[in-house]
Design a protein around this motif. Structure first.
Motif, PDB file in Angstrom:
ATOM      1  N   ILE A   8       0.849  -1.184   0.000  1.00 16.85           N
ATOM      2  CA  ILE A   8       0.000   0.000   0.000  1.00 16.85           C
ATOM      3  C   ILE A   8       0.891   1.243   0.000  1.00 16.85           C
ATOM      4  O   ILE A   8       1.761   1.389   0.854  1.00 16.85           O
ATOM      5  CB  ILE A   8      -0.938   0.018   1.222  1.00 16.85           C
ATOM      6  CG1 ILE A   8      -1.829  -1.225   1.211  1.00 16.85           C
ATOM      7  CG2 ILE A   8      -1.787   1.289   1.233  1.00 16.85           C
ATOM      8  CD1 ILE A   8      -2.659  -1.411   2.458  1.00 16.85           C
ATOM      9  N   GLN A 132      -1.344  -2.663  -4.389  1.00 12.97           N
ATOM     10  CA  GLN A 132      -2.767  -3.031  -4.443  1.00 12.97           C
ATOM     11  C   GLN A 132      -3.652  -1.817  -4.205  1.00 12.97           C
ATOM     12  O   GLN A 132      -4.788  -1.765  -4.672  1.00 12.97           O
ATOM     13  CB  GLN A 132      -3.092  -4.107  -3.401  1.00 12.97           C
ATOM     14  CG  GLN A 132      -2.660  -5.512  -3.783  1.00 12.97           C
ATOM     15  CD  GLN A 132      -1.302  -5.850  -3.196  1.00 12.97           C
ATOM     16  OE1 GLN A 132      -0.754  -5.109  -2.387  1.00 12.97           O
ATOM     17  NE2 GLN A 132      -0.745  -6.976  -3.612  1.00 12.97           N
ATOM     18  N   ALA A 133      -3.126  -0.858  -3.453  1.00  8.49           N
ATOM     19  CA  ALA A 133      -3.898   0.350  -3.159  1.00  8.49           C
ATOM     20  C   ALA A 133      -2.954   1.528  -2.970  1.00  8.49           C
ATOM     21  O   ALA A 133      -1.824   1.364  -2.505  1.00  8.49           O
ATOM     22  CB  ALA A 133      -4.758   0.153  -1.916  1.00  8.49           C
ATOM     23  N   ARG A 184      -7.323   1.629  -7.809  1.00  7.07           N
ATOM     24  CA  ARG A 184      -6.456   1.494  -6.630  1.00  7.07           C
ATOM     25  C   ARG A 184      -6.293   2.790  -5.832  1.00  7.07           C
ATOM     26  O   ARG A 184      -5.802   2.759  -4.704  1.00  7.07           O
ATOM     27  CB  ARG A 184      -5.076   0.967  -7.028  1.00  7.07           C
ATOM     28  CG  ARG A 184      -4.260   1.864  -7.927  1.00  7.07           C
ATOM     29  CD  ARG A 184      -2.868   1.266  -8.188  1.00  7.07           C
ATOM     30  NE  ARG A 184      -2.130   1.991  -9.212  1.00  7.07           N
ATOM     31  CZ  ARG A 184      -1.396   3.081  -8.980  1.00  7.07           C
ATOM     32  NH1 ARG A 184      -1.284   3.541  -7.747  1.00  7.07           N
ATOM     33  NH2 ARG A 184      -0.756   3.681  -9.967  1.00  7.07           N
ATOM     34  N   VAL A 208      -9.565  -0.520   2.868  1.00  2.56           N
ATOM     35  CA  VAL A 208      -8.561  -0.941   1.875  1.00  2.56           C
ATOM     36  C   VAL A 208      -8.042  -2.338   2.180  1.00  2.56           C
ATOM     37  O   VAL A 208      -7.960  -3.199   1.312  1.00  2.56           O
ATOM     38  CB  VAL A 208      -7.394   0.065   1.823  1.00  2.56           C
ATOM     39  CG1 VAL A 208      -6.217  -0.507   1.052  1.00  2.56           C
ATOM     40  CG2 VAL A 208      -7.845   1.376   1.186  1.00  2.56           C
ATOM     41  N   HIS A 211     -10.528  -4.901   1.465  1.00  2.00           N
ATOM     42  CA  HIS A 211     -10.743  -5.047   0.017  1.00  2.00           C
ATOM     43  C   HIS A 211      -9.664  -5.900  -0.642  1.00  2.00           C
ATOM     44  O   HIS A 211      -9.949  -6.642  -1.587  1.00  2.00           O
ATOM     45  CB  HIS A 211     -10.792  -3.660  -0.625  1.00  2.00           C
ATOM     46  CG  HIS A 211     -10.935  -3.698  -2.115  1.00  2.00           C
ATOM     47  ND1 HIS A 211     -12.119  -4.066  -2.735  1.00  2.00           N
ATOM     48  CD2 HIS A 211     -10.057  -3.432  -3.113  1.00  2.00           C
ATOM     49  CE1 HIS A 211     -11.962  -4.017  -4.052  1.00  2.00           C
ATOM     50  NE2 HIS A 211     -10.718  -3.644  -4.308  1.00  2.00           N
ATOM     51  N   VAL A 212      -8.421  -5.813  -0.141  1.00  2.00           N
ATOM     52  CA  VAL A 212      -7.326  -6.543  -0.775  1.00  2.00           C
ATOM     53  C   VAL A 212      -6.995  -7.828  -0.036  1.00  2.00           C
ATOM     54  O   VAL A 212      -5.976  -8.449  -0.282  1.00  2.00           O
ATOM     55  CB  VAL A 212      -6.063  -5.667  -0.898  1.00  2.00           C
ATOM     56  CG1 VAL A 212      -6.334  -4.471  -1.766  1.00  2.00           C
ATOM     57  CG2 VAL A 212      -5.526  -5.230   0.463  1.00  2.00           C
TER      58      VAL A 212
END
Length: 213
Positions: A8, A132-133, A184, A208, A211-212
């Motif tokens: 992240i 991923q984010a 993302r 977040v 979500h991942v």
């Protein structure tokens, strides 16, 4: 709790408060039982930190834009190979202060080197290791720069001293990236008081992470 590596990144203009917010997020996630580590770009490893010193030194005002973007990409490749990828392989959550998007806004947009050139260069540098984010701490340049130059704790670097127009291009570039990579990017209003920014970011980071998962 099953843990898998998650990458992240945190982005934002000068004075967005990234470093402080990231440390608060780290503490927050650790208290929730996650295995978290924080790093930064450029830097994060001895070699990359040496490159950082060259990039940000106020003595290097003659640095060409192409030199700058290549140095950032070199530091990024080293940082990933030596630190980020091994940490992700161990299942940790890696919180990174700046990543590819910084090069896109500072060199592609603000330095006008072109999106495709900077994107392709950095795609080569990082391979498949995209975050991923990405949390964008969105701060207006006039507010962020006032924080930088009024702070007794933060050292002013070469990029801080760029023109206001430069920082506006960075600001606009981030908004463009947030639309371009909406899958993302998550935007947090960083014009608020720091406590409010931290609280909002903690709420966002929970969503977040879920979500991942």
């Amino acid at each position: 709790m099953k843990k898998t590596g998650k990458f992240i990144t945190f982005e934002g203009g000068e004075g967005a408060g990234k470093s402080t917010v990231i440390q608060a997020v780290k503490t927050y996630l650790i208290e929730k039982g996650y295995d978290v580590i924080v790093t930064r770009e450029p830097g994060g490893t001895p070699i990359a930190e040496q490159i950082r010193e060259v990039i940000l030194s106020v003595d290097n005002i003659a640095m060409a834009a192409k030199t700058e973007v290549l140095l950032y990409a070199a530091a990024r490749a080293q940082h990933l190979a030596e630190f980020v990828e091994p940490q992700l392989a161990q299942g940790k959550i890696v919180l990174c202060d700046r990543f590819v998007d910084s090069s896109l806004v500072y060199q592609a947009y603000a330095r006008d080197l072109g999106f495709d050139v900077v994107y392709e260069l950095n795609s080569y540098a990082i391979g498949t290791c995209w975050p991923q984010a990405t949390i964008l701490l969105d701060v207006e340049p006039k507010i962020g720069l006032a924080r930088v130059f009024n702070s007794e704790e933060r050292e002013v670097n070469r990029l801080d001293q760029e023109s206001y127009e430069f920082h506006m291009r960075v600001y606009e570039g981030y908004h463009d990236l947030a639309k371009r990579f909406s899958d993302r990017f998550v935007i947090v209003d960083a014009n608020q008081h720091l406590d409010a920014v931290i609280e909002q970011t903690q709420q966002v980071i929970t969503k977040v992470i879920e979500h991942v998962e």
